[in-house]
Write a protein that holds these residues in place. Structure first.
Motif, short mmCIF file in Angstrom:
data_model
loop_
_atom_site.label_atom_id
_atom_site.label_comp_id
_atom_site.label_asym_id
_atom_site.label_seq_id
_atom_site.Cartn_x
_atom_site.Cartn_y
_atom_site.Cartn_z
N LEU A 178 0.84 -1.19 0.00
CA LEU A 178 0.00 0.00 0.00
C LEU A 178 0.87 1.24 0.00
CD1 LEU A 178 -2.92 1.15 0.29
CD2 LEU A 178 -2.51 1.21 2.75
N ASP A 179 0.67 2.11 -1.00
CA ASP A 179 1.35 3.41 -1.05
C ASP A 179 0.57 4.37 -0.15
OD1 ASP A 179 1.85 6.18 -1.86
OD2 ASP A 179 3.06 5.29 -3.45
N LEU A 180 1.21 4.87 0.91
CA LEU A 180 0.51 5.67 1.90
C LEU A 180 0.17 7.07 1.42
CD1 LEU A 180 2.42 4.54 5.11
CD2 LEU A 180 0.13 3.87 4.37
N GLU A 181 0.76 7.49 0.31
CA GLU A 181 0.40 8.80 -0.24
C GLU A 181 -0.82 8.68 -1.15
OE1 GLU A 181 1.34 11.90 0.21
OE2 GLU A 181 2.62 11.25 1.86
N SER A 182 -0.76 7.75 -2.09
CA SER A 182 -1.86 7.59 -3.04
C SER A 182 -2.96 6.69 -2.50
CB SER A 182 -1.35 7.02 -4.36
OG SER A 182 -0.88 5.68 -4.18
N LEU A 183 -2.63 5.88 -1.47
CA LEU A 183 -3.53 4.88 -0.90
C LEU A 183 -3.93 3.84 -1.93
CD1 LEU A 183 -5.76 7.18 1.34
CD2 LEU A 183 -3.76 5.84 2.00
N GLU A 184 -3.06 3.67 -2.94
CA GLU A 184 -3.26 2.65 -3.95
C GLU A 184 -2.24 1.54 -3.75
OE1 GLU A 184 -5.60 2.59 -6.25
OE2 GLU A 184 -6.45 4.58 -5.85
N SER A 185 -2.59 0.33 -4.21
CA SER A 185 -1.65 -0.77 -4.13
C SER A 185 -0.61 -0.64 -5.24
CB SER A 185 -2.39 -2.11 -4.28
OG SER A 185 -1.50 -3.19 -4.21
N GLU A 186 0.66 -0.83 -4.89
CA GLU A 186 1.73 -0.74 -5.87
C GLU A 186 2.49 -2.05 -5.91
OE1 GLU A 186 4.22 2.44 -4.57
OE2 GLU A 186 5.08 1.31 -2.90
N PRO A 187 3.10 -2.41 -7.03
CA PRO A 187 3.85 -3.66 -7.12
C PRO A 187 5.00 -3.68 -6.11
CG PRO A 187 3.47 -2.74 -9.30
CD PRO A 187 3.08 -1.68 -8.31
N ALA A 188 5.22 -4.84 -5.51
CA ALA A 188 6.32 -4.99 -4.55
C ALA A 188 6.69 -6.46 -4.44
CB ALA A 188 5.92 -4.43 -3.20
N HIS A 189 7.96 -6.72 -4.26
CA HIS A 189 8.44 -8.09 -4.07
C HIS A 189 8.87 -8.35 -2.63
CE1 HIS A 189 8.21 -8.74 -8.37
NE2 HIS A 189 8.95 -7.66 -8.57
N THR A 190 8.95 -7.28 -1.84
CA THR A 190 9.30 -7.41 -0.44
C THR A 190 8.43 -6.46 0.38
OG1 THR A 190 10.98 -5.66 -0.49
CG2 THR A 190 11.71 -7.92 -0.99
N LEU A 191 8.31 -6.74 1.68
CA LEU A 191 7.67 -5.83 2.62
C LEU A 191 8.70 -5.46 3.68
CD1 LEU A 191 4.13 -7.42 3.22
CD2 LEU A 191 4.77 -5.58 1.65
N GLU A 192 8.87 -4.15 3.89
CA GLU A 192 9.79 -3.65 4.90
C GLU A 192 9.02 -3.35 6.19
OE1 GLU A 192 12.99 -3.47 4.31
OE2 GLU A 192 12.98 -3.79 2.13
N LEU A 193 9.76 -3.00 7.25
CA LEU A 193 9.16 -2.67 8.53
C LEU A 193 8.04 -1.65 8.37
CD1 LEU A 193 9.21 -2.75 11.67
CD2 LEU A 193 10.91 -0.91 11.57
N ASN A 194 6.86 -1.97 8.92
CA ASN A 194 5.67 -1.12 8.94
C ASN A 194 4.95 -1.04 7.60
OD1 ASN A 194 5.96 -0.45 11.69
ND2 ASN A 194 7.41 1.17 11.18
N ASP A 195 5.43 -1.76 6.58
CA ASP A 195 4.69 -1.81 5.32
C ASP A 195 3.39 -2.58 5.51
OD1 ASP A 195 6.37 -0.35 3.76
OD2 ASP A 195 7.37 -2.06 2.83
N ILE A 196 2.37 -2.17 4.76
CA ILE A 196 1.10 -2.88 4.71
C ILE A 196 0.98 -3.44 3.29
CG2 ILE A 196 -1.41 -2.67 4.84
CD1 ILE A 196 -0.95 -0.34 6.83
#
Length: 448
Positions: free
Chosen positions: A382-400
């Motif tokens: 989840l991109d916290l600025e656009s509130l849209e889902s964006e492609p990602a291959h990893t999740l970092e600390l506090n990512d949703i």
């Protein structure tokens, strides 16, 4: 809407209400909580004296005789020295209308995991926004977590309204931004209130400095909103995670038939949702095994034999026939029993320092059951600025983000939107037992 809330939920008197606070750093969460406790007269005299002494030592000055009200919740020495809140501080207080369990969550981004902890069981979350700064990225993150956890009620306290000269324009602009962000997330029914935690404006008492605000005070909202116990838990489909198998131990009690004593077997736990009655047909769901059906022949609670019990009561169920039921199994209403799944799609809030990648081996704790799992894919973040889902291959600390998991044994998972208790799970490190993520099963889960 706020007037309707006050009119329609006056029956909230006497109920337990679970409340959490969240916000960015220095938004005044601890001070707001202290103000709630102080102005609702929920502080004992010796506590007030201790706060006054510590406030004097720190050179604090203010409108309340030099009281630093944040000290009522900032209980850890390290937090006092740094002037921040690190851990979730729990407080219990009551008014003449309701009893509260309050979790004051930290604002620092690295402690978002604590916000997840505090909000996970909350009936309402009060998200603070500094009137001088407006909606920040951490505000968006907290609103996203609130949406992810499906917290029933969201109150946005626009704090430090006194520092912008009680400006109606500033409040209106922030409230509009909050509505827009909440709408983009799918949050419904959020309410904004202009407050000054330091001065007490619109916290417990209505402020004369905001004549343009006609809504309820923060405390009026908290006393009027329905709790989860008031709503649909008891009316939902019956779900009962087994915590313990109860067998007789010790000496025989006077008047008890030895045969009944020897044959007694019950399954103890807390009802997660719904109501169970003597004679109900239920399904027994064991990870990795076919569902079985039986009848409830008895309900025991605190030495009493009940005809029925509802969420969130803790009871012991006696079942017809002999079954191999153990901790981790789920007893559910047979007509709506979930189909166990070994594959699921879920949203998670990643709480670990090391990133999450596909191929990771983890443990999944669902209810009272724990099974091994493989992270098959990280589908997006989840991109916290656009509130849209964006492609990602990893999740970092506090990512949703959204992930797909393959379980070693099928679990009776359900969409979180349908059952908040049985749709939630934890991701645990199999090596050290630390919690890695809080997860919520999505509607698009994959059965198999």
């Amino acid at each position: 809407m706020t007037t309707a809330l006050l009119e329609n939920h006056g029956s909230a008197s006497g109920t337990l209400f679970r409340l959490a606070t969240a916000g960015s750093v220095d938004d005044g969460k601890s001070t707001l909580v202290g103000r709630l406790l102080h102005d609702s007269k929920a502080i004992l005299a010796d506590q007030l004296e201790a706060v006054a002494r510590t406030s004097a030592e720190r050179g604090f000055g203010g409108d309340d005789g030099g009281l630093d009200l944040a000290l009522l919740t900032d209980g850890l020495r390290a937090e006092r020295e740094q002037g921040i809140t690190i851990d979730v501080a729990y407080r219990y207080f009551a008014t003449d209308r309701r009893t509260f369990v309050l979790a004051d969550c930290p604002g620092h981004v690295q402690y978002t995991r604590n916000t997840v902890t505090g909000a996970s069981t909350a009936d309402a979350v009060v998200v603070l926004v500094d009137a001088r700064h407006g909606v920040l990225e951490q505000t968006r993150r907290h609103l996203s977590v609130v949406h992810l956890l499906r917290v029933p009620h969201v109150i946005v306290a626009v704090n430090k309204i006194d520092l912008v000269d009680y400006s109606e324009e500033v409040f209106t602009e922030i409230a509009a931004t909050v509505r827009r962000v909440a709408g983009d997330l799918g949050l419904e029914g959020s309410v904004s209130v202009p407050v000054s935690a330091l001065r007490g404006d619109n916290v417990v008492e209505r402020s004369g400095h905001t004549p343009w605000y006609a809504g309820p005070t923060l405390m009026e909202l908290l006393e009027s909103l329905p709790s989860a116990d008031d709503q649909d838990d008891a009316g939902a489909s019956f779900r009962f995670p087994v915590q313990l198998v109860v067998r007789p131990q010790g000496a025989l009690a006077p008047g008890v038939d030895p045969v009944d004593f020897r044959d007694y077997r019950a399954y103890a736990g807390q009802i997660a949702a719904g109501t169970v009655r003597r004679g109900d047909t239920v399904a027994l769901l064991t990870p990795g095994q076919p569902a079985r059906t039986t009848t409830v022949v008895g309900i025991d609670a605190a030495g009493q034999d009940l005809e029925e019990a509802s969420a969130p009561q803790s009871v012991s169920l006696r079942l017809a026939g002999e079954f191999d039921v153990a901790r981790g199994d789920l007893i559910a209403a047979v007509a709506t029993a979930p189909t166990p799944s070994a594959h699921l799609s879920a949203e998670v809030c990643w709480l670990a320092q090391r990133p999450l990648r596909a191929g990771a081996s983890v443990l999944v704790k669902h209810g009272t059951a724990t099974v091994r799992a493989l992270v098959q894919d990280v589908e997006g973040r989840l991109d916290l600025e656009s509130l849209e889902s964006e492609p990602a291959h990893t999740l970092e600390l506090n990512d949703i983000g959204r992930v797909r998991l393959k379980l070693s044994a099928p679990l009776p998972v359900e969409p979180y939107a349908r059952h908040r208790r049985t749709g939630a799970f934890l991701v645990i490190d199999p090596q050290d037992g630390n919690t890695l993520a809080a997860g919520m099963v999505m509607d698009g889960r994959v059965d198999g």
